[in-house]
Enzyme design. Structure first.
Site, mmCIF file in Angstrom:
data_model
loop_
_atom_site.group_PDB
_atom_site.id
_atom_site.type_symbol
_atom_site.label_atom_id
_atom_site.label_comp_id
_atom_site.label_asym_id
_atom_site.label_seq_id
_atom_site.Cartn_x
_atom_site.Cartn_y
_atom_site.Cartn_z
ATOM 1 N N SER A 94 0.919 -1.100 -0.003
ATOM 2 C CA SER A 94 0.073 -0.011 0.007
ATOM 3 C C SER A 94 0.999 1.160 0.018
ATOM 4 O O SER A 94 1.780 1.445 -0.899
ATOM 5 C CB SER A 94 -1.155 0.008 1.272
ATOM 6 O OG SER A 94 -2.084 0.845 1.055
ATOM 7 N N MET A 95 0.595 2.051 0.969
ATOM 8 C CA MET A 95 1.738 3.220 0.959
ATOM 9 C C MET A 95 3.053 2.885 1.008
ATOM 10 O O MET A 95 4.135 3.309 0.140
ATOM 11 C CB MET A 95 1.382 3.978 2.295
ATOM 12 C CG MET A 95 2.168 5.448 2.485
ATOM 13 S SD MET A 95 2.265 6.027 4.326
ATOM 14 C CE MET A 95 3.585 5.000 5.026
#
Length: 261
Positions: A94-95
């Protein structure tokens, strides 16, 4: 050098002096190094895995969170330099996939060489990912976002003190990723692998394919059953897929490990 805590930024659960390469892992927004600790018993002996510990959580709770991608990447690459005595691969969820991508770009800018592979999960490529404004909204909106992805236990969010502590660094992480603008850089010289959950609202097959523009090599995409946090129920097949993409031997000797959370 401390065997497990490599300064404030890096955690190494197991030291493997004979490992062929290091796998550096970057957690999701709100995530911490402990989420990758179970990987120590799943990865082949040829891999020594290291996880980035973002400030503001776990054993870095007293450190102020970083909400700038440029600052985060600079500090992480500074911390990684002593570990570049052998090849490394970068994995981000994700991030963390955007952070891993920018770390790869910064390694090239500094002339420190390319990772052997960039492995991304749970997010479209930095140049195609949707940008939100959750960090500007109230706590209820942030809690709703966490609930949507299902990565934070409800009992944790129900405790006022825990909730306040968690939302502090989660909001900072969202500010970082939502104000981040990716490098307008040339494609990476290393291959890229992408993993995604079949029911992930953040990253579907088309999102995964957007990573093709980040590399000069053919893209490798692997789907898994699950949602945004498919990494947990699919931990064993995921680490097997990572080992496969890194060209490592999947045969493992029998080991006895203490249980890990």
């Amino acid at each position: 050098m401390n065997k497990t805590v490599l300064g404030p930024w890096l955690r190494r659960p197991v030291v493997r002096p004979e490992a062929r390469l290091r796998l550096v892992c970057f957690p999701h927004a709100g995530g911490a190094a402990s989420s990758f600790r179970p990987w120590q018993r799943l990865l082949p002996d040829e891999v020594e895995h290291v996880t980035v510990q973002y400030p503001g959580r776990e054993d870095r709770f007293a450190d102020g969170p970083v909400d700038s991608m440029d600052v985060l990447v600079r500090d992480v690459v500074d911390a990684l330099q002593p570990l570049l005595d052998r090849p490394c691969a970068l994995f981000g969820h994700s991030m963390g996939s955007a952070v891993a991508y920018e770390v790869a770009q910064e390694l090239r800018r500094r002339g420190l060489g390319a990772p052997v592979r960039l492995l991304a999960a749970g997010r479209a490529s930095p140049h195609h990912a949707a940008v939100g404004d959750i960090h500007q909204q109230d706590d209820s909106a942030l809690v709703g976002e966490l609930a949507r992805y299902g990565g934070t236990p409800q009992e944790v969010l129900a405790d006022p003190e825990l909730r306040a502590a968690i939302l502090g660094y989660v909001r900072s992480d969202y500010r970082l990723i939502e104000t981040y603008r990716p490098s307008s850089a040339e494609p990476l010289d290393c291959p890229v692998s992408v993993f995604f959950g079949s029911r992930d609202p953040e990253c579907g097959p088309r999102d995964a394919e957007t990573w093709a523009g980040t590399t000069r090599h053919p893209l490798t995409v692997t789907p898994f059953d699950g949602g945004h946090f498919f990494l947990v129920p699919q931990r064993t097949p995921l680490t097997e897929a990572i080992a496969r993409d890194l060209g490592l031997d999947l045969r493992r000797p029998a080991r006895t490990w203490p249980s890990t959370p």
